[in-house]
Design a protein around this motif. Structure first.
Motif, PDB file in Angstrom:
ATOM      1  N   ASP A 210      -6.509  51.879  23.011  1.00 25.42           N
ATOM      2  CA  ASP A 210      -7.515  51.426  23.973  1.00 25.42           C
ATOM      3  C   ASP A 210      -8.879  51.341  23.301  1.00 25.42           C
ATOM      4  N   GLU A 212     -11.854  51.185  24.485  1.00 24.45           N
ATOM      5  CA  GLU A 212     -12.924  51.987  25.080  1.00 24.45           C
ATOM      6  C   GLU A 212     -12.743  53.476  24.842  1.00 24.45           C
ATOM      7  N   THR A 213     -11.535  53.966  25.011  1.00 23.94           N
ATOM      8  CA  THR A 213     -11.290  55.411  24.942  1.00 23.94           C
ATOM      9  C   THR A 213     -10.699  55.871  23.615  1.00 23.94           C
ATOM     10  N   ARG A 264     -10.461  58.921  16.292  1.00 22.78           N
ATOM     11  CA  ARG A 264     -10.452  58.885  17.762  1.00 22.78           C
ATOM     12  C   ARG A 264      -9.116  59.399  18.302  1.00 22.78           C
ATOM     13  N   PHE A 268      -8.810  63.189  20.442  1.00 26.68           N
ATOM     14  CA  PHE A 268      -8.241  63.263  21.789  1.00 26.68           C
ATOM     15  C   PHE A 268      -7.012  64.165  21.806  1.00 26.68           C
ATOM     16  N   ARG A 287      -3.990  59.901  30.589  1.00 28.59           N
ATOM     17  CA  ARG A 287      -5.114  59.277  29.904  1.00 28.59           C
ATOM     18  C   ARG A 287      -6.420  60.036  30.126  1.00 28.59           C
ATOM     19  N   ASP A 288      -6.489  60.848  31.189  1.00 31.61           N
ATOM     20  CA  ASP A 288      -7.681  61.659  31.414  1.00 31.61           C
ATOM     21  C   ASP A 288      -7.586  63.033  30.755  1.00 31.61           C
TER      22      ASP A 288
END
Length: 378
Positions: A210, A212-213, A264, A268, A287-288
């Motif tokens: 992704d 953005e994330t 990244r 995470f 995803r959160d």
């Protein structure tokens, strides 16, 4: 880290490999005309003897014994040769491969599965380092050509299976296909063998991660949009760590810089996918970052170790790599027959297993290899 590496090496070469070269194969070390690797074992450590053999398991074991032979473990070459001969029974006349055989080697399921094909190429690339005839490398190249000719999807990447072009699309088989292509290039050093790697990396950059994330998706629509519902929210820390290592390998061989993308993924997975108290990596999160499946498969721990060592080869991250390696030895390789493993622990850290899958040895070997290389650099 040197101490835990030495313990891991003793377990692998003195217990695990001898066990899987004997009980874990259909033949014996004194009779190398083997019919392949066992699919799985019972919890008592004896062959479970299901009525099938998956091609992906045969391919993984071909890699394991090819690697072990290259490490100097003499018994491994006969095992690799036997499994290679059995694996050839899965090849189709047009150059593809089926996904399941009977224990005797007859075709049981002729489906072409991208995940299986990726491991076939990977195993052939490794066996090609032993096979001086060039046969294994030629088969690997022919298989990649077959995948391109038959499984390519109009929207990019490849279909999961044929003849059924099923949905949702998945990143996982593409990840292993990239691993296989890089292994083939490492074997041959022929730039033509690296060509598909660039396309797979582009797919990762534009679809899997992704923008953005920085999170790695698992399931997608036909047009490579995140799947709807639970599938679209599902994230696997193990694959995040696996891609960290894989991107490092792609950079090593291609020169393309991937550090930002890798970091990244790593940040995470480390923040949300690892229990800081136990050093266990979770099977699944959202995803959160919410933990969706707090159990811990063995393979996830192996990939977490490999990912941590990729980012912190000197084990400076609060000695996390040493803790993870120790966890494998003390929590997964004990309480089971010698040379085997507990494949999963539940959320409370207790065994949650019904069998000993052969397929896990691939992850164990790759984790040890990363640990061994890191320890040798200290």
């Amino acid at each position: 880290m040197q101490t835990v590496r030495d313990r891991f090496q003793r377990w692998l070469f003195e217990q695990a490999l001898p066990f899987w070269a004997s009980t874990g194969c259909d033949g014996t070390l004194s009779h190398p005309a083997m019919r392949g690797a066992q699919e799985s074992l019972t919890l008592a450590g004896v062959p479970a003897l299901p009525p099938f053999k998956r091609v992906r398991v045969q391919a993984r074991q071909l890699f394991v014994f090819s690697w072990a032979s290259l490490q100097g473990w003499k018994q491994a070459e006969a095992c690799a040769a036997g499994i290679f001969d059995f694996l050839l029974k899965a090849r189709t006349p047009d150059g593809g491969w089926v996904c399941r055989l009977t224990p005797e080697g007859s075709v049981l399921d002729a489906t072409a599965d991208l995940y299986d094909l990726a491991f076939v190429v990977f195993a052939l690339a490794w066996y090609g380092r032993l096979d001086k005839s060039g046969h294994a490398v030629a088969l690997a190249r022919e298989t990649l050509c077959w995948i391109q000719a038959h499984m390519g999807a109009p929207t990019g990447g490849f279909f999961n299976t044929l003849p059924k072009k099923d949905a949702p699309r998945q990143q996982n088989p593409h990840m292993h296909l990239l691993e296989a292509v890089l292994a083939l290039y490492e074997t041959t050093r022929d730039t033509a063998d690296l060509a598909m790697a660039h396309d797979l990396y582009a797919l990762f950059s534009t679809r899997f991660q992704d923008a953005e994330t920085g999170i790695l998706g698992e399931f997608f629509t036909e047009n490579w949009q995140p799947a709807t519902g639970e599938a679209g929210n599902w994230v696997e820390p193990g694959h995040h760590f696996e891609w960290v290592w894989l991107l490092h390998e792609y950079t090593r061989w291609s020169g393309v810089q991937t550090a930002h993308q890798s970091q990244r993924l790593y940040a995470f997975a480390l923040q949300h996918g690892v229990n800081v108290h136990t050093a266990f990596a979770y099977d699944g999160i959202g995803r959160d970052g919410t933990v969706l499946k707090a159990s811990s498969r063995l393979w996830v721990q192996g990939e977490a170790l490999r990912g941590v060592l990729t980012v912190n080869p000197q084990d400076t991250a609060d000695h996390l790599a040493a803790r993870m390696a120790d966890t494998l030895l003390t929590r997964y390789f004990t309480g089971c027959p010698e040379g085997t493993w507990l494949d999963q622990l539940d959320a409370a850290g207790q065994p949650a297993v019904t069998a000993i899958p052969t397929s896990s040895l691939y992850h164990i070997v790759t984790a040890f290899d990363a640990l061994d290389q890191a320890a040798s650099r200290l």
